[in-house]
Write a protein that holds these residues in place. Structure first.
Motif, PDB file in Angstrom:
ATOM      1  N   LYS A   1       0.853  -1.185   0.000  1.00 23.95           N
ATOM      2  CA  LYS A   1       0.000   0.000   0.000  1.00 23.95           C
ATOM      3  C   LYS A   1       0.888   1.233   0.000  1.00 23.95           C
ATOM      4  CE  LYS A   1      -3.712  -2.368   0.178  1.00 23.95           C
ATOM      5  NZ  LYS A   1      -4.263  -2.741  -1.082  1.00 23.95           N
ATOM      6  N   ILE A   2       0.419   2.270  -0.650  1.00 24.52           N
ATOM      7  CA  ILE A   2       1.178   3.521  -0.722  1.00 24.52           C
ATOM      8  C   ILE A   2       0.966   4.282   0.584  1.00 24.52           C
ATOM      9  CG2 ILE A   2       1.402   5.709  -1.939  1.00 24.52           C
ATOM     10  CD1 ILE A   2       0.338   4.263  -4.444  1.00 24.52           C
ATOM     11  N   ALA A   3       2.045   4.634   1.262  1.00 27.70           N
ATOM     12  CA  ALA A   3       1.943   5.333   2.545  1.00 27.70           C
ATOM     13  C   ALA A   3       1.559   6.797   2.367  1.00 27.70           C
ATOM     14  CB  ALA A   3       3.256   5.233   3.305  1.00 27.70           C
ATOM     15  N   PHE A   4       1.971   7.399   1.257  1.00 28.17           N
ATOM     16  CA  PHE A   4       1.654   8.810   1.018  1.00 28.17           C
ATOM     17  C   PHE A   4       1.457   9.019  -0.477  1.00 28.17           C
ATOM     18  CE2 PHE A   4       3.091  13.213   0.089  1.00 28.17           C
ATOM     19  CZ  PHE A   4       2.128  13.894   0.823  1.00 28.17           C
ATOM     20  N   TYR A   5       0.379   9.722  -0.799  1.00 27.84           N
ATOM     21  CA  TYR A   5       0.097  10.069  -2.190  1.00 27.84           C
ATOM     22  C   TYR A   5      -0.390  11.508  -2.227  1.00 27.84           C
ATOM     23  CZ  TYR A   5      -2.083  10.367  -6.750  1.00 27.84           C
ATOM     24  OH  TYR A   5      -2.426  10.772  -8.006  1.00 27.84           O
ATOM     25  N   ILE A   6       0.088  12.274  -3.186  1.00 24.96           N
ATOM     26  CA  ILE A   6      -0.396  13.633  -3.394  1.00 24.96           C
ATOM     27  C   ILE A   6      -0.618  13.815  -4.888  1.00 24.96           C
ATOM     28  CG2 ILE A   6       1.920  14.661  -3.453  1.00 24.96           C
ATOM     29  CD1 ILE A   6       0.609  17.124  -1.994  1.00 24.96           C
ATOM     30  N   GLY A   7      -1.779  14.334  -5.232  1.00 21.08           N
ATOM     31  CA  GLY A   7      -2.108  14.528  -6.647  1.00 21.08           C
ATOM     32  C   GLY A   7      -3.589  14.358  -6.888  1.00 21.08           C
ATOM     33  N   ASN A   8      -3.925  13.822  -8.072  1.00 15.52           N
ATOM     34  CA  ASN A   8      -5.301  13.616  -8.488  1.00 15.52           C
ATOM     35  C   ASN A   8      -5.879  12.419  -7.740  1.00 15.52           C
ATOM     36  OD1 ASN A   8      -7.702  13.053  -9.809  1.00 15.52           O
ATOM     37  ND2 ASN A   8      -6.862  13.253 -11.850  1.00 15.52           N
ATOM     38  N   LEU A   9      -6.845  12.664  -6.870  1.00 12.88           N
ATOM     39  CA  LEU A   9      -7.431  11.568  -6.087  1.00 12.88           C
ATOM     40  C   LEU A   9      -8.365  10.710  -6.920  1.00 12.88           C
ATOM     41  CD1 LEU A   9      -8.119  13.220  -2.624  1.00 12.88           C
ATOM     42  CD2 LEU A   9      -6.097  12.021  -3.438  1.00 12.88           C
TER      43      LEU A   9
END
Length: 152
Positions: A121-129
């Protein structure tokens, strides 16, 4: 008569609570949610100033995450047409986005911080949800599953 008044107030209160629960279930992550497992902030062109203030207040209140830069520019119709955001989770994860919303754009931009430490799983994502690599579907499913277990 007094008993009837109490009954009517109880029914009205129950309807109010049910309406609140159904709104939250329909709109799990937007514009934001902070739990023990997830911090999610999503902003689209229709996000209001009141919602932005609530996001900023609650992120300070419920998490250690901080905005190091946050700016929106609104058009004449009141919609956001430009968003710039820098996020520092204060645990090694940070990122920045900028997005110009076109007329009719209904996408959400923001970030997800997953504290679950689940493998793959990705711990942090920033961008287009709305993008599948954001893992927002996984977050929504996990939150709904947890809510249904709590309601049983």
């Amino acid at each position: 008569m007094k008993q009837l008044s109490i009954f009517v107030l109880g029914v009205l209160f129950s309807l109010f609570v049910y309406a609140q629960d159904s709104n939250e279930a329909d709109n799990v992550c937007y514009p934001y949610i902070f739990t023990k497992d997830y911090a999610v902030v999503g902003i689209n062109a229709k996000t209001t100033d009141k919602e932005l203030l609530n996001i900023r207040r609650d992120i300070l209140k419920y998490t250690s995450i901080r905005f190091t830069n946050f700016d929106v520019i609104r058009g004449k119709n009141g919609d956001i047409y430009f968003l710039s955001m820098e996020v520092d989770c204060r645990d090694g994860y940070k990122g920045a986005i900028s997005h110009a919303f076109e007329p009719g754009d209904t996408t959400y931009y923001g970030f997800i911080r997953d504290f679950t430490k689940e493998p793959n799983k990705i711990a942090f994502y920033i961008g287009n949800l709305s993008d599948e690599k954001s893992c927002i579907d996984h977050v929504n499913a996990s939150i709904k599953e947890k809510q249904s277990k709590e309601n049983q």
